[in-house]
Design an enzyme around this catalytic site. Structure first.
Site, PDB file in Angstrom:
ATOM      1  N   HIS A 161      94.827 -32.647 -33.951  1.00  0.00           N
ATOM      2  CA  HIS A 161      95.924 -32.118 -34.770  1.00  0.00           C
ATOM      3  C   HIS A 161      95.481 -31.899 -36.221  1.00  0.00           C
ATOM      4  O   HIS A 161      95.561 -32.794 -37.053  1.00  0.00           O
ATOM      5  CB  HIS A 161      97.101 -33.100 -34.764  1.00  0.00           C
ATOM      6  CG  HIS A 161      97.826 -33.184 -33.463  1.00  0.00           C
ATOM      7  ND1 HIS A 161      99.003 -32.499 -33.214  1.00  0.00           N
ATOM      8  CD2 HIS A 161      97.550 -33.870 -32.327  1.00  0.00           C
ATOM      9  CE1 HIS A 161      99.416 -32.759 -31.994  1.00  0.00           C
ATOM     10  NE2 HIS A 161      98.551 -33.592 -31.430  1.00  0.00           N
ATOM     11  N   GLU A 185      97.048 -30.210 -38.448  1.00  0.00           N
ATOM     12  CA  GLU A 185      98.206 -30.142 -39.351  1.00  0.00           C
ATOM     13  C   GLU A 185      98.611 -31.495 -39.911  1.00  0.00           C
ATOM     14  O   GLU A 185      99.237 -31.580 -40.982  1.00  0.00           O
ATOM     15  CB  GLU A 185      99.400 -29.489 -38.640  1.00  0.00           C
ATOM     16  CG  GLU A 185     100.190 -30.358 -37.686  1.00  0.00           C
ATOM     17  CD  GLU A 185      99.484 -30.617 -36.360  1.00  0.00           C
ATOM     18  OE1 GLU A 185      99.958 -31.479 -35.589  1.00  0.00           O
ATOM     19  OE2 GLU A 185      98.458 -29.945 -36.075  1.00  0.00           O
ATOM     20  N   CYS A 189      96.708 -29.333 -29.244  1.00  0.00           N
ATOM     21  CA  CYS A 189      97.021 -30.431 -28.326  1.00  0.00           C
ATOM     22  C   CYS A 189      97.640 -29.899 -27.037  1.00  0.00           C
ATOM     23  O   CYS A 189      96.949 -29.275 -26.248  1.00  0.00           O
ATOM     24  CB  CYS A 189      97.897 -31.472 -29.018  1.00  0.00           C
ATOM     25  SG  CYS A 189      97.919 -33.076 -28.165  1.00  0.00           S
TER      26      CYS A 189
END
Length: 319
Positions: A243, A245, A132
């Site tokens: 993202h 994660e 990001c």
């Protein structure tokens, strides 16, 4: 009595190359450590807890790929950063909201970026991953200027519009054809950003065009088409505007984190890729000179703070 004699042909085989007396494999680092650059706290809700931070989801993400983590503070000297660089095997730039030109986050990132360029040019493979804001930072570092424009995709899960380069990329090499299809058809990537680099801007910039390959694009809420995944053509530098994660480690019900089995698999494979890929951390043999120094540098010395859901993260490391 005469006996028949059978003459068998004798075949002489000449080996094209002799086997070595002792096979010596290339050295592999089975104890990798990846540095995560901390970021300034700008959110007033987080300011009482510390001056810099790392969301715990990034730490868990890297650890899930088989690496340990060292947090990198923003208040150290250049000499100290050079020492850290010689001790770690890769670097992650996290998402957030720091200024990409004037913040300490950007300043320290620039130091490590230049060290990584020099190391890779000398054959010392050192990978960098940007997520990001971290990906946006990579474009600023490579282009030498801020080329971001508004590409809002806030709290949206999206499929990726994969380019032809994606199917020959290092990043997606371990993905099955079924998973690549899912990645292009299902909303597997969590997006939480207001700015990005449009495809048009990217292709008009010679530095970005020669440095990175575009692996995927997406369309923002305002209709702009932005670069959503990229990888270095000759350097082991990688960027995702989304993202990975969050799919495994963030659970705020107000946010559209993709938690499907395919989304989780994508996140797992990318974490493993960054740690294991041949150009990446396991081929990097940097190490701490003293075991005690290594032990004191690891994230294990810090305790994440449970912040509930009011920050968007359940757990955060503050420094």
């Amino acid at each position: 009595m005469l006996r028949s004699v059978v003459f068998l042909p004798v075949i002489f085989i000449q080996w094209s190359c002799a086997l070595p007396t002792k096979w010596k494999p290339d050295p592999i680092n089975n104890r990798p450590i990846i540095g995560i650059l901390t970021q300034e706290v700008n959110d007033h809700v987080m300011k009482p807890f510390g001056k810099t931070y790392i969301p715990a989801s990034y730490v868990k993400y890297i650890e899930s790929g088989g690496s340990r983590v060292v947090p990198i503070r923003l208040t150290q000297s250049t000499a100290e950063y050079e020492k850290i660089f010689r001790s770690i095997n890769g670097l992650l730039f996290i998402g957030g909201s720091s200024n990409l030109e004037t913040s300490n986050f950007a300043r320290v990132a620039r130091i490590f970026y230049r060290l990584a360029l020099k190391a890779n040019d000398a054959g010392d493979f050192f990978p960098i991953w940007g997520t990001c804001l971290g990906m946006q930072l990579l474009t600023v570092l490579v282009a030498g200027e801020n080329l971001l424009t508004k590409t809002p995709a806030e709290n949206m899960s999206l499929p990726l519009n994969l380019t032809t380069e994606a199917f020959s990329s290092r990043m997606f090499e371990g993905f099955s054809s079924n998973l690549m299809n899912a990645l292009s058809q299902e909303a597997l990537t969590g997006n939480f950003h207001h700015y990005g680099v449009t495809v048009e801007t990217f292709k008009d910039n010679d530095k970005l065009q020669s440095f990175f390959s575009i692996l995927s694009t997406n369309k923002a809420e305002n209709g702009a088409t932005f670069v959503s995944t990229m990888e270095g053509k000759t350097y082991p530098f990688y960027g995702v505007q989304w993202h990975p994660e969050v799919s495994r480690f963030q659970w705020d019900p107000k946010l559209t984190f993709p938690h499907s089995p395919d989304a989780v698999r994508v996140a797992s494979l990318l974490a493993e890729f960054f740690v294991n890929e041949v150009y990446c951390c396991r081929r990097n043999l940097h190490y701490f000179s003293q075991p005690e120094e290594e032990a004191m540098s690891l994230i294990y010395n810090y305790t994440p703070t449970y912040t509930g859901n009011f920050t968007g993260y359940e757990q955060i490391y503050f420094f």
